[in-house]
Design an enzyme around this catalytic site. Sequence first.
Site, PDB file in Angstrom:
ATOM      1  N   GLU A 224     -38.894   1.788  38.811  1.00  0.00           N
ATOM      2  CA  GLU A 224     -39.597   1.588  40.090  1.00  0.00           C
ATOM      3  C   GLU A 224     -38.828   2.393  41.126  1.00  0.00           C
ATOM      4  O   GLU A 224     -37.809   1.936  41.658  1.00  0.00           O
ATOM      5  CB  GLU A 224     -39.624   0.091  40.448  1.00  0.00           C
ATOM      6  N   CYS A 258     -39.746   0.649  50.109  1.00  0.00           N
ATOM      7  CA  CYS A 258     -40.075   1.763  49.213  1.00  0.00           C
ATOM      8  C   CYS A 258     -41.477   2.300  49.455  1.00  0.00           C
ATOM      9  O   CYS A 258     -41.726   3.482  49.279  1.00  0.00           O
ATOM     10  CB  CYS A 258     -39.923   1.346  47.762  1.00  0.00           C
TER      11      CYS A 258
HETATM   12  P1  NAD Z   1     -29.046   0.703  45.325  1.00  0.00           P
HETATM   13  O1  NAD Z   1     -28.016   1.669  45.815  1.00  0.00           O
HETATM   14  O2  NAD Z   1     -28.900  -0.741  45.611  1.00  0.00           O
HETATM   15  O3  NAD Z   1     -29.149   0.959  43.759  1.00  0.00           O
HETATM   16  C1  NAD Z   1     -30.025   0.229  42.961  1.00  0.00           C
HETATM   17  C2  NAD Z   1     -29.261  -0.398  41.813  1.00  0.00           C
HETATM   18  O4  NAD Z   1     -28.741   0.622  40.978  1.00  0.00           O
HETATM   19  C3  NAD Z   1     -28.084  -1.251  42.252  1.00  0.00           C
HETATM   20  O5  NAD Z   1     -28.115  -2.474  41.559  1.00  0.00           O
HETATM   21  C4  NAD Z   1     -26.908  -0.409  41.899  1.00  0.00           C
HETATM   22  O6  NAD Z   1     -25.756  -1.169  41.581  1.00  0.00           O
HETATM   23  C5  NAD Z   1     -27.383   0.344  40.685  1.00  0.00           C
HETATM   24  N1  NAD Z   1     -26.681   1.599  40.481  1.00  0.00           N
HETATM   25  C6  NAD Z   1     -26.205   2.450  41.424  1.00  0.00           C
HETATM   26  N2  NAD Z   1     -25.620   3.505  40.835  1.00  0.00           N
HETATM   27  C7  NAD Z   1     -25.719   3.313  39.505  1.00  0.00           C
HETATM   28  C8  NAD Z   1     -25.299   4.068  38.369  1.00  0.00           C
HETATM   29  N3  NAD Z   1     -24.659   5.223  38.470  1.00  0.00           N
HETATM   30  N4  NAD Z   1     -25.575   3.578  37.142  1.00  0.00           N
HETATM   31  C9  NAD Z   1     -26.243   2.408  37.009  1.00  0.00           C
HETATM   32  N5  NAD Z   1     -26.665   1.661  38.048  1.00  0.00           N
HETATM   33  C10 NAD Z   1     -26.396   2.106  39.275  1.00  0.00           C
HETATM   34  O7  NAD Z   1     -30.477   1.083  45.843  1.00  0.00           O
HETATM   35  P2  NAD Z   1     -31.069   2.493  46.185  1.00  0.00           P
HETATM   36  O8  NAD Z   1     -31.196   3.308  44.955  1.00  0.00           O
HETATM   37  O9  NAD Z   1     -30.445   3.091  47.397  1.00  0.00           O
HETATM   38  O10 NAD Z   1     -32.540   1.995  46.596  1.00  0.00           O
HETATM   39  C11 NAD Z   1     -33.320   2.739  47.423  1.00  0.00           C
HETATM   40  C12 NAD Z   1     -34.330   3.536  46.637  1.00  0.00           C
HETATM   41  O11 NAD Z   1     -35.068   2.653  45.826  1.00  0.00           O
HETATM   42  C13 NAD Z   1     -35.332   4.243  47.496  1.00  0.00           C
HETATM   43  O12 NAD Z   1     -35.613   5.485  46.935  1.00  0.00           O
HETATM   44  C14 NAD Z   1     -36.555   3.342  47.409  1.00  0.00           C
HETATM   45  O13 NAD Z   1     -37.766   4.002  47.657  1.00  0.00           O
HETATM   46  C15 NAD Z   1     -36.458   2.846  46.027  1.00  0.00           C
HETATM   47  N6  NAD Z   1     -37.129   1.580  45.882  1.00  0.00           N
HETATM   48  C16 NAD Z   1     -38.196   1.498  45.077  1.00  0.00           C
HETATM   49  C17 NAD Z   1     -38.877   0.311  44.971  1.00  0.00           C
HETATM   50  C18 NAD Z   1     -40.071   0.161  44.084  1.00  0.00           C
HETATM   51  O14 NAD Z   1     -40.479  -0.972  43.864  1.00  0.00           O
HETATM   52  N7  NAD Z   1     -40.639   1.217  43.558  1.00  0.00           N
HETATM   53  C19 NAD Z   1     -38.456  -0.797  45.680  1.00  0.00           C
HETATM   54  C20 NAD Z   1     -37.330  -0.674  46.487  1.00  0.00           C
HETATM   55  C21 NAD Z   1     -36.666   0.511  46.580  1.00  0.00           C
END
Ligand code: NAD
Length: 448
Positions: A224, A258
Site C-alpha cells: 500500500e 496517502c
Molecule cells: P514510515 O517511515 O513509518 O515507514 C513505514 C514502515 O516501514 C515503518 O513501520 C517502518 O519502520 C518500516 N521501514 C522503514 N524502513 C524500512 C526498511 N528499510 N526495511 C523494512 N521496513 C522499514 O512511513 P513512510 O514510508 O514515510 O509513509 C509515508 C508513505 O506511505 C507515503 O508515500 C504515503 O503515501 C504512503 N502511505 C500509503 C498508504 C496507503 O494506504 N496506500 C497509507 C499511508 C501512507
Amino acid sequence: MTVTQRGTVNQPTPEQPADVVARLRATFRTGRTKPVEWRTAQLRRLREMLTERGDDLAAALRADLGKSATEAYRTEIDFTVREIDHTLDHLREWLRPEPAPVPAHLGADADAWTQYDPLGVVLVIAPWNYPAQLLLAPLVGALAAGNAVVAKPSELAPATSAALARLLPAYLDTDAVAVVEGGVPEATALLAERFDHIFYTGNGAVGRVVMRAAAEHLTPVTLELGGKSPVFVDRDTDVEAVADRLARGKFLNAGQTCVAPDYVLTDPRTAAALETALVRAVEKLYGTDPATSPEYGRIVNERHFDRLSGLLDSGRVVVGGGSDRTDRFIAPTVLADVDPGSPVMREEIFGPILPLVTVPDLDAAIAFINDRDKPLALYVFSESETTRERIAAETSSGAVGHGLPLAHLTVSDLPFGGVGESGMGSYHGRYSIETFSHRKAVLVKPLR
Ligand code: NAD
C-alpha cells in the site's frame, strides 16, 4: 527490541523475531485461529479495546501528530470500529464456499467449489501518518481470515506505537497476535523470517526492500504505497463547493494522508476563481490563524518539516506559506502559477501544500496524468458525464473519486489499494479476506 507478549507488557524480553514467528506458527498449526468463532471473538475484543481505550489512542495520536480528538476518532478509532462491524456482519457470508460448474466429462455426480483457507502467519508493517488505523485495519482483515499476525507499528509515531504494544496484548490472543516495536533494524530482522503474507503500508523505496526480502521465501506481498494523487477541476463547476471539499481533504492530518489531493489541474480561468475560494475555505476550516486552531495537525518530525519548508517557494503563495519549526507547524498553503517542473511537483508532497497547475483543456490534463506514475487516487470535479467517463476510461489509478476526495476509502465494500508505483493488492471488507486467504480449489468425484 521490545516484543510485547502476555504478562510482560512493554517489558523488553529476549524473544527474538524468529522466536515470535515460531511461537505464532506453532499456534497456527494447532488450528486454533481457524474456526470462525475464534476470529469473531478476536474482532469483538479488538472492538472493545477501541471503545474502552479509544481515549488512550487519541492521546497518543495527539502526542505524535497533534491530531484533534475529533479527527483521531473519525479517521482512526471509529474508522476501525466500522471496519470491524462490517466484517462481523458479513464474515460468514464472505467465507461461504463458492460452487463451480463441473464440466460434463467429469460426470453428473462430480462436485467442485472454492473455499478460503487462512494463509498462516502474516506480517503487517504500518506507517506513521494514520499509525493506528493502518496497523489495525489490516489486522482486522488478517484475523477475520483466520491468520496469526505479527504487527509492526511505525517508530515515527512512538506514542501510538507504545499504546498499541500495550493495549493489543491486553485484549487479543497473545499466542496468535504479537506486536513488535522498532525501526529499520527490527523490521529488517522480521523480514528475514518466513511469513505467509506481508502487508506493507508506506513509501515505494521501502516497498522494494520488502518485496525483495519476501522474494527469498516466495512470500506474497500487498504494498500500500503513495504518490501524487491529482485533482482535475473542470470549467463551469461550483468552485466554492470544490474549494470546501478540496481543503477538507487536503489539510486533514496536515496533508499527511496517502490519498490526499496532491495537486490541482485546471484551466487558467478556473484556477483564478479557485484561488479566492480556497482562501475562504481554509479560513472557514481553521480561522485566520491556523496555528491556534485545535483542529489543525502538525508535521510528524523535523525531517519532514524541513523537506516541506523547502517546497513552499515553488509558486506564488495564495494562502498560508508560514511555518514554525519549534512547533512543526506548516500553515495550510495554496500555491498558484506552479511550474510542472518545480520541486513541489517532483515528489509526493505529503504535507499541507496544494499547488495549482494550469492546463489548457481536458486532453492536456489526461496527458499530464498519464505522463506520470499511476496515482493511488484521482479526483475529478466535473458536471459533465462525458468528462467523468473519459477520465475514468483514459487514465489508470488505484481509485477515482468524483466530487469528494478521500471518501472512497470509507466505503468498506470498495477495494482500497494502488496500481503501478502506488502499490499492489488491496484490502477493506471482503477484499481483506481475498488478500489474507488462499482461495483453494476443491473437486469431489465419488468412487462409485
Ligand atoms: P514510515 O517511515 O513509518 O515507514 C513505514 C514502515 O516501514 C515503518 O513501520 C517502518 O519502520 C518500516 N521501514 C522503514 N524502513 C524500512 C526498511 N528499510 N526495511 C523494512 N521496513 C522499514 O512511513 P513512510 O514510508 O514515510 O509513509 C509515508 C508513505 O506511505 C507515503 O508515500 C504515503 O503515501 C504512503 N502511505 C500509503 C498508504 C496507503 O494506504 N496506500 C497509507 C499511508 C501512507
